[in-house]
Design an enzyme around this catalytic site. Structure first.
Site, PDB file in Angstrom:
ATOM      1  N   ASP A 307       0.848  -1.178   0.000  1.00 39.74           N
ATOM      2  CA  ASP A 307       0.000   0.000   0.000  1.00 39.74           C
ATOM      3  C   ASP A 307       0.899   1.248   0.000  1.00 39.74           C
ATOM      4  O   ASP A 307       2.122   1.153   0.081  1.00 39.74           O
ATOM      5  CB  ASP A 307      -0.959  -0.032   1.219  1.00 39.74           C
ATOM      6  CG  ASP A 307      -2.226   0.752   0.959  1.00 39.74           C
ATOM      7  OD1 ASP A 307      -3.278   0.402   1.508  1.00 39.74           O
ATOM      8  OD2 ASP A 307      -2.172   1.722   0.174  1.00 39.74           O
ATOM      9  N   GLU A 507     -10.993   6.474   3.948  1.00 41.00           N
ATOM     10  CA  GLU A 507      -9.981   5.933   4.848  1.00 41.00           C
ATOM     11  C   GLU A 507     -10.107   6.489   6.272  1.00 41.00           C
ATOM     12  O   GLU A 507     -11.214   6.644   6.781  1.00 41.00           O
ATOM     13  CB  GLU A 507      -8.581   6.169   4.264  1.00 41.00           C
ATOM     14  CG  GLU A 507      -8.409   5.519   2.892  1.00 41.00           C
ATOM     15  CD  GLU A 507      -6.981   5.509   2.427  1.00 41.00           C
ATOM     16  OE1 GLU A 507      -6.720   5.981   1.308  1.00 41.00           O
ATOM     17  OE2 GLU A 507      -6.116   5.020   3.165  1.00 41.00           O
TER      18      GLU A 507
HETATM   19  C1  GLC Z   1      -4.462   4.140  -0.113  1.00 40.16           C
HETATM   20  C2  GLC Z   1      -5.364   2.961   0.182  1.00 40.16           C
HETATM   21  C3  GLC Z   1      -5.421   1.935  -0.916  1.00 40.16           C
HETATM   22  C4  GLC Z   1      -5.190   2.604  -2.260  1.00 40.16           C
HETATM   23  C5  GLC Z   1      -3.772   3.150  -2.268  1.00 40.16           C
HETATM   24  C6  GLC Z   1      -3.446   3.887  -3.575  1.00 40.16           C
HETATM   25  O1  GLC Z   1      -3.805   4.535   1.058  1.00 40.16           O
HETATM   26  O2  GLC Z   1      -5.145   2.262   1.401  1.00 40.16           O
HETATM   27  O3  GLC Z   1      -6.717   1.309  -0.844  1.00 40.16           O
HETATM   28  O4  GLC Z   1      -5.358   1.667  -3.309  1.00 40.16           O
HETATM   29  O5  GLC Z   1      -3.516   4.020  -1.165  1.00 40.16           O
HETATM   30  O6  GLC Z   1      -4.213   5.055  -3.673  1.00 40.16           O
END
Ligand code: GLC
Length: 616
Positions: A307, A507
């Site tokens: 991530d 988030e």
């Molecule tokens: C974010 C999320 C993830 C996402 C990634 C790219 O923090 O946790 O779900 O795909 O970053 O944007």
């Protein structure tokens, strides 16, 4: 015994559990959907041959995914031979039209092809409810709504349309589906899951993977799926985003693993690792789960991506983060920082080179990671057609695509109350008063991950239909439609439709310890009720909210989740053009004190149970 061996029982139980009444007929032997899943396949051989030609620098470059905003000099793309670029939640081209995104993709790809072996990049985005970064794309309901449909075939079609719109801009990879199993609605990512059971995650997650990737990865309207976030992201204590999921292994496997078993079986080419910890250990450093379980026991042959800057959260300095994450089984690292920032992509490359030279990261681990990445790129046909198909741009936001999204909205609505059969509404009512801050606002209607990471209220996209606009089109010419955000002016109307809900969030920004309705929403309902007219409340939310105190003031209540651009799907049901069929994908609590409360709990006395949904 490998959980993978008894996937048949998972699928059969899953079908029963969500009321699909599947007859437990013998389930056909699994057809392996894609070549990258088959040892010794043609892509295996081609990838091995290409790997043999790469230098260590070129191998490590393939393991790097960089956010577009970190690229100050595009020549770095070929210089370091990046495997992938991404647009994180707020990383967009200046022109966010479909054509603007397509131009950006082709430009970056043209730089990638200047590398010695011209290995194309993969470009990843969060198209998590349609191609939601693109102005003009169809915005679908978020996953919690898709779970309420209990219709995997429809979910597969929604994913197919999303893939076509993503591919329409040239992009080849979306970080979806999220097969999280949210167990505590305080969590700001509840709406990204299909519901509170592993059965919903399994059925809908696998359908979504099939829709995105299609019958063959090289299809011009197919894009790579990225099932996320492995493992246990929805089970953290108190629903704290990126927190600690504390449970025994049996519970972790029972609740949080089935979605991945089915997604892998459906052929998900990539899996994203989760920020959370399991019993205090960060997943991004968890070899037992990433390598032994996922790649070993489940036989996952795609590649694992981290991530966003997630390895930075591991204990120790950045070099130890690199060592721990790659040795744990990560294959590609998402790096949002460029030269001049800490833990940037040059730092990562230098650390990994030195770790391999020092024998702290085996070369065999690097080769395994790069082989997985190259297999997928080869099977996608990326070397044959590295650029987007310009003929596909015109379909982005098409009427046919919007019709699929409208169908998803219709089937996702859950009728929670309908006292005195106030629904369906009459098209020739004398006057319908519309109220609520969400009634004429696409931003509330779409929620987070829309154009911007957090979404925003107002005209967040240029093409969509609010509930008020749809309602005005639905009524007969003799019917008057009036509107006030606060509900004043409803007196004398035949009925009031009050559209309320949560502001957009994504988030950790959505983590809340209090899920009661906003004061302005309570007031809007109260003003309409005090006007003496029947009140139909429509709730836009990413999760159940605490509505107990206003329920008696609503004659009807519809949970509409976060419907996206096609608000007419809401009025299709309000006016009875389509009858409500949605079922709660999550338990609806009476009070905050009841949360977490999930189907199967020993003591279970919610306001509305999992699977609840009235019909006309
Ligand atoms: C974010 C999320 C993830 C996402 C990634 C790219 O923090 O946790 O779900 O795909 O970053 O944007």
């Amino acid at each position: 015994m490998s959980i993978f061996n008894n996937w048949r029982s998972v699928v059969t139980v899953a079908a029963f559990a969500v009321g699909l009444a599947a007859s437990p007929r013998a389930v056909a032997a699994p057809r392996v959907p894609y070549a990258f899943m088959q040892p010794g396949s043609s892509v295996d051989r081609q990838a091995s041959a290409l790997l043999a030609r790469l230098t260590l620098d070129e191998k490590i470059g393939q393991m790097v995914q960089v956010d577009m905003n970190a690229i100050k000099d595009k020549n770095d793309i070929a210089k370091y031979g990046f495997g992938s670029l991404l647009s994180g939640g707020n990383s967009d081209p200046a022109d966010i039209s479909p054509a603007g995104w397509a131009r950006m993709y082709d430009d970056f790809q043209s730089y990638a092809l200047k590398s010695r072996l011209a290995i194309p990049i993969l470009y990843g985005v969060d198209a998590v409810h349609g191609h939601n970064n693109v102005d003009g794309a169809v915005i679908f309901p978020h996953n919690i709504a898709l779970g309420a449909t209990r219709n995997p075939a429809l979910v597969e079609r929604a994913a197919r349309v999303t893939a076509a719109e993503v591919a329409g801009t040239g992009i080849d990879w979306t970080f979806a589906p999220c097969v999280t199993v949210p167990r505590n609605e305080r969590w700001g990512r509840t709406y990204e899951g299909f519901g509170e059971t592993p059965e919903l995650a399994s059925l809908m997650g696998a359908a979504y993977v099939r829709g995105l990737q299609g019958g063959k990865l090289s299809g011009r309207e197919s894009v790579l799926a990225c099932t996320k976030h492995f493992l246990g992201d929805g089970g953290t204590t108190d629903g704290i985003d990126q927190g600690d999921t504390r449970c025994d292994e049996a519970t972790l496997r029972r609740i949080h693993l089935p979605g991945y078993v089915e997604a892998i079986r459906a052929g998900s080419a990539t899996i994203m690792v989760s920020y959370n910890s399991w019993n205090g250990q960060k997943l991004h450093g968890h070899r037992q789960l990433l390598t032994d379980l996922l790649k070993g026991e489940l036989g996952f042959r795609g590649f694992l991506v981290s991530d966003w800057a997630a390895i930075d959260q591991l204990p120790g300095d950045y070099r130890s983060d690199v060592e721990a994450s790659i040795n744990a089984g990560l294959d590609m690292i998402m790096i949002p920082n460029g030269p001049g920032q800490e833990n940037n992509y040059v730092d990562f490359i230098n650390h990994l080179k030195e770790l391999v030279a020092a024998g702290k990261v085996p070369l065999a681990r690097v080769d395994d990671a790069v082989l997985r990445i190259l297999r997928v790129k080869l099977e996608m046909g990326l070397f044959k057609h590295p650029f987007g198909d310009k003929n596909l741009i015109a379909q982005v936001g098409s009427a046919a695509h919007r019709a699929v999204a409208r169908e998803c909205v219709r089937e996702s609505l859950v009728l929670l109350k309908n006292q005195g059969r106030v629904l369906p509404l009459s098209r020739q009512a004398t006057r319908i008063h519309v109220a609520g801050k969400c009634a004429d606002d696409l931003g509330y209607q779409c929620g987070g991950w829309t154009i911007e990471w957090q979404g925003r209220t107002g005209q967040v996209v240029s093409n969509g239909t609010t509930v008020l606009q749809a309602l005005r089109r639905e009524v007969k010419p003799g019917t008057t439609v009036t509107f006030s955000t606060n509900g004043l002016g409803a007196a004398g109307a035949s009925v009031a439709v009050v559209v309320i809900g949560e502001p957009p969030y994504a988030e950790m920004k959505g983590d809340r310890t209090d899920l009661t309705l906003a004061p302005e929403d309570v007031q809007a309902i109260r003003n309409c009720k005090q006007a003496g007219v029947p009140v139909v409340a429509v709730l836009f939310s990413g999760r159940p909210l605490i509505i107990t105190d206003v329920l008696d003031q609503c004659d009807a209540l519809v949970a509409a989740w976060l419907p996206g651009t096609e608000g007419a799907g809401v009025t299709d049901v309000l006016f009875g053009r389509h009858h409500p069929t949605g079922k709660l994908p999550c338990t609806w609590p009476r009070t905050m004190g009841q949360i977490p409360i999930n189907v199967g709990d020993e003591s279970y006395a919610p306001l509305f149970p999992f699977g609840f949904g009235l019909k006309y």
